[in-house]
Each structure stands twice: as structure tokens, then as C-alpha cells.
Design a protein around this motif. Structure first.
Motif, mmCIF file in Angstrom:
data_model
loop_
_atom_site.group_PDB
_atom_site.id
_atom_site.type_symbol
_atom_site.label_atom_id
_atom_site.label_comp_id
_atom_site.label_asym_id
_atom_site.label_seq_id
_atom_site.Cartn_x
_atom_site.Cartn_y
_atom_site.Cartn_z
ATOM 1 N N ARG A 1 -6.618 -1.820 7.064
ATOM 2 C CA ARG A 1 -6.782 -1.836 5.592
ATOM 3 C C ARG A 1 -7.576 -0.628 5.108
ATOM 4 O O ARG A 1 -7.232 0.003 4.105
ATOM 5 C CB ARG A 1 -7.510 -3.111 5.146
ATOM 6 C CG ARG A 1 -6.649 -4.340 5.071
ATOM 7 C CD ARG A 1 -7.473 -5.527 4.567
ATOM 8 N NE ARG A 1 -7.033 -6.772 5.181
ATOM 9 C CZ ARG A 1 -5.930 -7.425 4.838
ATOM 10 N NH1 ARG A 1 -5.163 -6.970 3.878
ATOM 11 N NH2 ARG A 1 -5.592 -8.539 5.452
ATOM 12 N N ASN A 2 -8.670 -0.315 5.808
ATOM 13 C CA ASN A 2 -9.486 0.842 5.438
ATOM 14 C C ASN A 2 -8.704 2.142 5.592
ATOM 15 O O ASN A 2 -8.800 3.034 4.739
ATOM 16 C CB ASN A 2 -10.779 0.882 6.249
ATOM 17 C CG ASN A 2 -11.844 -0.030 5.665
ATOM 18 O OD1 ASN A 2 -12.306 0.179 4.552
ATOM 19 N ND2 ASN A 2 -12.218 -1.056 6.400
ATOM 20 N N LYS B 1 -6.313 2.457 2.677
ATOM 21 C CA LYS B 1 -7.049 2.836 1.457
ATOM 22 C C LYS B 1 -7.396 4.318 1.474
ATOM 23 O O LYS B 1 -7.230 5.020 0.478
ATOM 24 C CB LYS B 1 -8.352 2.023 1.350
ATOM 25 C CG LYS B 1 -8.180 0.665 0.710
ATOM 26 C CD LYS B 1 -9.565 0.023 0.461
ATOM 27 C CE LYS B 1 -9.438 -1.480 0.296
ATOM 28 N NZ LYS B 1 -10.534 -2.213 0.937
ATOM 29 N N GLY B 2 -7.909 4.788 2.620
ATOM 30 C CA GLY B 2 -8.302 6.195 2.742
ATOM 31 C C GLY B 2 -7.109 7.130 2.638
ATOM 32 O O GLY B 2 -7.176 8.176 1.982
ATOM 33 N N PHE C 1 -15.874 4.450 6.051
ATOM 34 C CA PHE C 1 -15.659 3.613 7.238
ATOM 35 C C PHE C 1 -15.359 4.534 8.428
ATOM 36 O O PHE C 1 -14.250 4.543 8.955
ATOM 37 C CB PHE C 1 -14.481 2.664 6.968
ATOM 38 C CG PHE C 1 -14.343 1.527 7.944
ATOM 39 C CD1 PHE C 1 -15.070 0.355 7.763
ATOM 40 C CD2 PHE C 1 -13.490 1.622 9.036
ATOM 41 C CE1 PHE C 1 -14.937 -0.701 8.663
ATOM 42 C CE2 PHE C 1 -13.351 0.567 9.934
ATOM 43 C CZ PHE C 1 -14.083 -0.594 9.745
ATOM 44 N N GLN D 1 -9.110 -5.134 9.410
ATOM 45 C CA GLN D 1 -10.060 -4.410 8.559
ATOM 46 C C GLN D 1 -9.901 -2.895 8.751
ATOM 47 O O GLN D 1 -9.965 -2.118 7.786
ATOM 48 C CB GLN D 1 -11.492 -4.830 8.894
ATOM 49 C CG GLN D 1 -12.514 -4.237 7.923
ATOM 50 C CD GLN D 1 -13.952 -4.366 8.405
ATOM 51 O OE1 GLN D 1 -14.216 -4.613 9.578
ATOM 52 N NE2 GLN D 1 -14.878 -4.171 7.490
ATOM 53 N N ILE D 2 -9.678 -2.478 9.993
ATOM 54 C CA ILE D 2 -9.513 -1.053 10.292
ATOM 55 C C ILE D 2 -8.240 -0.529 9.635
ATOM 56 O O ILE D 2 -8.244 0.519 8.983
ATOM 57 C CB ILE D 2 -9.519 -0.830 11.823
ATOM 58 C CG1 ILE D 2 -10.949 -1.022 12.336
ATOM 59 C CG2 ILE D 2 -8.977 0.554 12.183
ATOM 60 C CD1 ILE D 2 -11.095 -1.079 13.820
ATOM 61 N N SER E 1 0.827 -1.218 0.000
ATOM 62 C CA SER E 1 0.000 0.000 0.000
ATOM 63 C C SER E 1 0.855 1.259 0.000
ATOM 64 O O SER E 1 0.578 2.200 -0.743
ATOM 65 C CB SER E 1 -0.892 0.056 1.243
ATOM 66 O OG SER E 1 -1.825 -0.978 1.221
ATOM 67 N N PHE F 1 -10.511 7.606 7.136
ATOM 68 C CA PHE F 1 -11.564 6.590 7.304
ATOM 69 C C PHE F 1 -12.835 6.987 6.556
ATOM 70 O O PHE F 1 -13.513 6.137 5.980
ATOM 71 C CB PHE F 1 -11.870 6.369 8.789
ATOM 72 C CG PHE F 1 -10.811 5.584 9.519
ATOM 73 C CD1 PHE F 1 -10.623 4.237 9.249
ATOM 74 C CD2 PHE F 1 -10.003 6.191 10.470
ATOM 75 C CE1 PHE F 1 -9.649 3.497 9.920
ATOM 76 C CE2 PHE F 1 -9.024 5.461 11.148
ATOM 77 C CZ PHE F 1 -8.848 4.121 10.867
ATOM 78 N N VAL G 1 -13.232 6.255 2.709
ATOM 79 C CA VAL G 1 -13.621 4.910 2.276
ATOM 80 C C VAL G 1 -14.944 4.458 2.909
ATOM 81 O O VAL G 1 -15.253 3.272 2.929
ATOM 82 C CB VAL G 1 -12.486 3.871 2.543
ATOM 83 C CG1 VAL G 1 -11.328 4.109 1.600
ATOM 84 C CG2 VAL G 1 -12.018 3.908 3.991
#
Length: 159
Positions: A146-147, A150-151, A118, A143-144, A12, A113, A116
Motif C-alpha cells: 500500500r505504501n 501511494k509513493g 516509509f 502495508q508495504i 490505485s 517508499f 510516503v
């Protein structure tokens, strides 16, 4: 054991900052000049789990890369002795090091967050940065993280 997410974090950030394999090697070296990675290793970490030649990225590799990233982005603080590189990495430590490397305020963290879809509450976010023995500490799940990655990528690279 090693969690797969180490490879995802490396992948990432490399994408986010458009780093060459050589830059990944150079950044990890900033944390410790004696820490040598080569291009074959970096490429093996970047392969997907189901690709031949994939190698799990160890905590030591990710810790050197993240500490190096802080120095790469913010410069070295010559007034302080260099901190020893962590032996063990947790998602909470990754979140902390990214916050430092990208000089993120709480509002920036929340924006990542929200980018995305989230959202994370204020108490939830601060719980990730507590000491592990604090009663309000909360482990940051995959999951947190990863999000968040991404954000942050959207914020850094643009949508």
C-alpha cells in the motif's frame, strides 16, 4: 482466499495513470486477447468494500491487468513467446510487475517508499524480489505494498 488488496491495486493504478474503465478492459486484454472484462465488472471491482455491488477482484483479473500494463507501457517483446499469466498473485509478484511496467531502478523503488515516509532498507527491498525458496526471501506485506502504491502515485502524478 482472495485478498482485498487486489481491488486496491487496481484502484490505485487506475487513479495513478488516470485510466478510464475502457482502458482497464483494453489493458487486461493485452495479456490475452481472449480475456474479456466488461465495464460493469470493472466498476464493481472499483467500489469500496462497504459499497453495494462491490465484487472482489480475482487473482486472474489482476494478473491479466498487470501483465497487460507491462505491454501497454513497454510494448510487446516479439522476440519472446508470451509468458503464461500467473494463476496466483502475491504482493511480491505485484511489486515485481510494477517494477517492470514502470521500469523502476532500485533508487526509484526506494524513492517511492520515501515519498510516503516509509523508508525500506536495501536488503529488505532485495528480499522481496528473491525466489520464494531463497533463504533471504521475504513476503511483502499489505502495508508495504500500500505504501509503495501511494509513493509511486506521488512520483507519477506529482504531489
Amino acid at each position: 482466499g482472495i485478498r482485498m488488496i487486489n481491488n486496491d491495486v487496481l484502484r490505485s493504478i487506475r487513479y495513478m495513470l488516470d485510466l478510464s474503465d475502457q482502458m482497464v478492459i483494453d489493458i487486461a486484454k493485452l495479456a490475452d486477447a481472449g480475456f474479456a472484462l466488461d465495464k460493469d465488472q470493472v466498476q464493481a471491482f472499483l467500489k469500496r468494500e462497504d459499497e453495494p455491488g462491490h465484487v472482489e477482484c480475482s487473482d486472474a483479473v489482476l494478473a491479466h491487468f498487470l501483465d497487460g500494463l507491462i505491454i501497454h507501457r513497454r510494448g510487446r517483446d516479439e522476440s519472446k513467446p508470451p509468458r503464461p499469466v500467473e494463476k496466483r498473485i502475491s504482493n511480491n509478484i505485484v511489486l515485481k510487475k510494477l517494477r517492470v511496467a514502470f521500469e523502476l531502478q532500485d533508487a526509484d523503488m526506494h524513492q517511492a517508499f520515501e515519498e510516503v515516509g516509509f523508508p525500506v532498507s536495501k536488503p529488505e527491498l532485495s528480499a522481496f524480489f528473491r525466489q520464494a525458496d531463497h533463504r533471504n526471501y521475504r513476503a511483502c506485506g499489505d502495508q508495504i505494498l500500500r505504501n509503495f502504491l501511494k509513493g509511486l502515485t506521488i512520483m507519477v502524478r506529482g504531489a
